[in-house]
Design a protein around this motif. Sequence first.
Motif, PDB file in Angstrom:
ATOM      1  N   ASP A 223       8.538   7.707  -6.135  1.00 14.14           N
ATOM      2  CA  ASP A 223       9.188   6.908  -7.173  1.00 14.14           C
ATOM      3  C   ASP A 223       8.624   5.493  -7.163  1.00 14.14           C
ATOM      4  O   ASP A 223       9.222   4.572  -6.608  1.00 14.14           O
ATOM      5  CB  ASP A 223      10.707   6.887  -6.934  1.00 14.14           C
ATOM      6  N   VAL A 224       7.464   5.338  -7.774  1.00 12.31           N
ATOM      7  CA  VAL A 224       6.801   4.023  -7.773  1.00 12.31           C
ATOM      8  C   VAL A 224       7.601   3.007  -8.589  1.00 12.31           C
ATOM      9  O   VAL A 224       7.655   1.829  -8.247  1.00 12.31           O
ATOM     10  CB  VAL A 224       5.360   4.110  -8.316  1.00 12.31           C
ATOM     11  N   LYS A 225       8.236   3.503  -9.658  1.00 13.98           N
ATOM     12  CA  LYS A 225       8.985   2.585 -10.518  1.00 13.98           C
ATOM     13  C   LYS A 225      10.079   1.840  -9.745  1.00 13.98           C
ATOM     14  O   LYS A 225      10.267   0.637  -9.925  1.00 13.98           O
ATOM     15  CB  LYS A 225       9.618   3.344 -11.692  1.00 13.98           C
ATOM     16  N   MET A 226      10.742   2.587  -8.854  1.00 12.63           N
ATOM     17  CA  MET A 226      11.797   1.949  -8.060  1.00 12.63           C
ATOM     18  C   MET A 226      11.212   0.862  -7.150  1.00 12.63           C
ATOM     19  O   MET A 226      11.922  -0.055  -6.734  1.00 12.63           O
ATOM     20  CB  MET A 226      12.493   3.018  -7.205  1.00 12.63           C
ATOM     21  N   MET A 227       9.925   0.994  -6.823  1.00 15.14           N
ATOM     22  CA  MET A 227       9.296   0.059  -5.889  1.00 15.14           C
ATOM     23  C   MET A 227       8.557  -1.086  -6.593  1.00 15.14           C
ATOM     24  O   MET A 227       7.905  -1.903  -5.920  1.00 15.14           O
ATOM     25  CB  MET A 227       8.306   0.807  -4.982  1.00 15.14           C
ATOM     26  N   ALA A 228       8.656  -1.164  -7.913  1.00 15.65           N
ATOM     27  CA  ALA A 228       7.838  -2.143  -8.654  1.00 15.65           C
ATOM     28  C   ALA A 228       8.076  -3.577  -8.179  1.00 15.65           C
ATOM     29  O   ALA A 228       7.117  -4.341  -7.958  1.00 15.65           O
ATOM     30  CB  ALA A 228       8.090  -2.015 -10.159  1.00 15.65           C
TER      31      ALA A 228
ATOM     32  N   ASP B   8       0.829  -1.202   0.000  1.00 13.55           N
ATOM     33  CA  ASP B   8       0.000   0.000   0.000  1.00 13.55           C
ATOM     34  C   ASP B   8       0.870   1.261   0.000  1.00 13.55           C
ATOM     35  O   ASP B   8       0.659   2.198  -0.781  1.00 13.55           O
ATOM     36  CB  ASP B   8      -0.895  -0.042   1.262  1.00 13.55           C
ATOM     37  N   ALA B   9       1.880   1.254   0.865  1.00 13.73           N
ATOM     38  CA  ALA B   9       2.755   2.425   1.001  1.00 13.73           C
ATOM     39  C   ALA B   9       3.642   2.603  -0.237  1.00 13.73           C
ATOM     40  O   ALA B   9       3.886   3.741  -0.666  1.00 13.73           O
ATOM     41  CB  ALA B   9       3.609   2.281   2.265  1.00 13.73           C
ATOM     42  N   CYS B  10       4.124   1.515  -0.811  1.00 13.65           N
ATOM     43  CA  CYS B  10       4.950   1.595  -2.029  1.00 13.65           C
ATOM     44  C   CYS B  10       4.174   2.261  -3.170  1.00 13.65           C
ATOM     45  O   CYS B  10       4.736   3.052  -3.937  1.00 13.65           O
ATOM     46  CB  CYS B  10       5.397   0.207  -2.483  1.00 13.65           C
ATOM     47  N   LEU B  11       2.902   1.938  -3.266  1.00 11.27           N
ATOM     48  CA  LEU B  11       2.077   2.513  -4.339  1.00 11.27           C
ATOM     49  C   LEU B  11       1.836   4.007  -4.135  1.00 11.27           C
ATOM     50  O   LEU B  11       1.396   4.701  -5.042  1.00 11.27           O
ATOM     51  CB  LEU B  11       0.744   1.766  -4.455  1.00 11.27           C
ATOM     52  N   LYS B  12       2.108   4.494  -2.928  1.00  5.88           N
ATOM     53  CA  LYS B  12       1.953   5.922  -2.632  1.00  5.88           C
ATOM     54  C   LYS B  12       3.280   6.681  -2.691  1.00  5.88           C
ATOM     55  O   LYS B  12       3.299   7.902  -2.497  1.00  5.88           O
ATOM     56  CB  LYS B  12       1.332   6.100  -1.236  1.00  5.88           C
ATOM     57  N   GLU B  13       4.377   5.999  -2.892  1.00  6.95           N
ATOM     58  CA  GLU B  13       5.689   6.651  -2.953  1.00  6.95           C
ATOM     59  C   GLU B  13       5.810   7.518  -4.221  1.00  6.95           C
ATOM     60  O   GLU B  13       5.126   7.282  -5.217  1.00  6.95           O
ATOM     61  CB  GLU B  13       6.813   5.604  -2.943  1.00  6.95           C
TER      62      GLU B  13
ATOM     63  N   ASP C 130       6.404   4.051 -17.101  1.00  5.83           N
ATOM     64  CA  ASP C 130       5.860   5.010 -16.136  1.00  5.83           C
ATOM     65  C   ASP C 130       4.952   4.277 -15.147  1.00  5.83           C
ATOM     66  O   ASP C 130       3.726   4.298 -15.272  1.00  5.83           O
ATOM     67  CB  ASP C 130       5.084   6.110 -16.873  1.00  5.83           C
ATOM     68  N   VAL C 131       5.581   3.648 -14.152  1.00  8.39           N
ATOM     69  CA  VAL C 131       4.804   2.864 -13.175  1.00  8.39           C
ATOM     70  C   VAL C 131       3.941   3.785 -12.323  1.00  8.39           C
ATOM     71  O   VAL C 131       2.823   3.432 -11.941  1.00  8.39           O
ATOM     72  CB  VAL C 131       5.724   2.010 -12.280  1.00  8.39           C
ATOM     73  N   LYS C 132       4.444   4.967 -12.036  1.00  7.57           N
ATOM     74  CA  LYS C 132       3.701   5.885 -11.170  1.00  7.57           C
ATOM     75  C   LYS C 132       2.314   6.211 -11.739  1.00  7.57           C
ATOM     76  O   LYS C 132       1.326   6.263 -11.006  1.00  7.57           O
ATOM     77  CB  LYS C 132       4.489   7.185 -10.972  1.00  7.57           C
TER      78      LYS C 132
END
Lengths: 109, 109, 109, 109
Positions: free
Chosen positions: B33-38, B26-31, D33-35
């Motif tokens: 830089d989402v790409k880094m968290m994929a 949940d928190a990763c999707l709100k960061e 663009d994952v974000k």
Amino acid sequence: MMSHQQHTELLNTLHECMEACNHCYDACLKEDDVKMMASCIRTDRECADICGYLESAITRGTPYVAELASVCAKICEDCAAECEKHDHDHCQQCAKACRKCAEECKKVA
Amino acid sequence: MMSHQQHTELLNTLHECMEACNHCYDACLKEDDVKMMASCIRTDRECADICGYLESAITRGTPYVAELASVCAKICEDCAAECEKHDHDHCQQCAKACRKCAEECKKVA
Amino acid sequence: MMSHQQHTELLNTLHECMEACNHCYDACLKEDDVKMMASCIRTDRECADICGYLESAITRGTPYVAELASVCAKICEDCAAECEKHDHDHCQQCAKACRKCAEECKKVA
Amino acid sequence: MMSHQQHTELLNTLHECMEACNHCYDACLKEDDVKMMASCIRTDRECADICGYLESAITRGTPYVAELASVCAKICEDCAAECEKHDHDHCQQCAKACRKCAEECKKVA
């Protein structure tokens, strides 16, 4: 504040209900008169599965807490009503967990 | 003694790990830089789902605790390794929960 | 090529097995002699749940196809062995679906 | 007639929607663009999970088809609306599967 922090009490209750239902399911299948427990086995699985589903959904920040809790409350009430028909300890304990869970679910439904 | 009573510590650990993984997802999707968290998002879901699955399976008296715990341990370790790459609090906390869960799973695998 | 495209046959087989197991579970609970079907009810649920889990995991691109399929194959074989003890049509059909699914799972395990 | 035989079309549609949502989830996590896809990833998981849940529940003869289908229809509609914002093939295909599934769910809700 994240969804799972807003719903601590609900999460605990769902978890206890899931455990009580799965325990009751397991115990019903070991009873001498399994036929008498057939409806209880069935509703235990329904209730355990939806409680586990909702619990997981809340922790991942689902936007559907209210909708899912509304269905869960109904299933918990039905499971409680079925379990209350039987004197086995596991049924009586499951019924209590289901009643409590139905109440918590209704608060957010 | 019923399966869920033999596995109290494992059940608690699985539950905490499921919550930590779903919270991290949940928190990763709100960061920003989402790409880094994929990869973290993906492994969080894998880990949360298998932990929730095993937890539910143990409470219903599954005969497959060892086999499922073996898979769960591997997924927990991978999720921990992924989360440890990131400095976010949610990742660090998730990594700890995953490491602990992997250890508990290995005890029964 | 995505994971779910590499596993078309496995996905179909898992899906048929999940349906057959859940159908058998439902039908077992309606039999006159439910007690005789208690092990079948239990293993049907185990098998339906792991097949559904693996099916969903493959479609989301899980990296754990082999590990999960290995557990799934074992559960499918146990469910087939249990169902083969019973003459009911739903048990015989479930046994066939489980045998086929175990074979497909072993190919990727 | 058993529940899963009354709901053949719904079962097929739920299954296709689950697959499309999980495929879209997987593909979104691989986009540059994952974000931009964060909401899509989240709603894909919600939708895949409830479709898979309802599908399994129907095949085991759940008495809660209507209640679950009502929630599922809402989640499918939200997922379709999100996917329709994006030009990716996987999003467009997912949107179609979700629209179709929402319609089928509403027929029994």
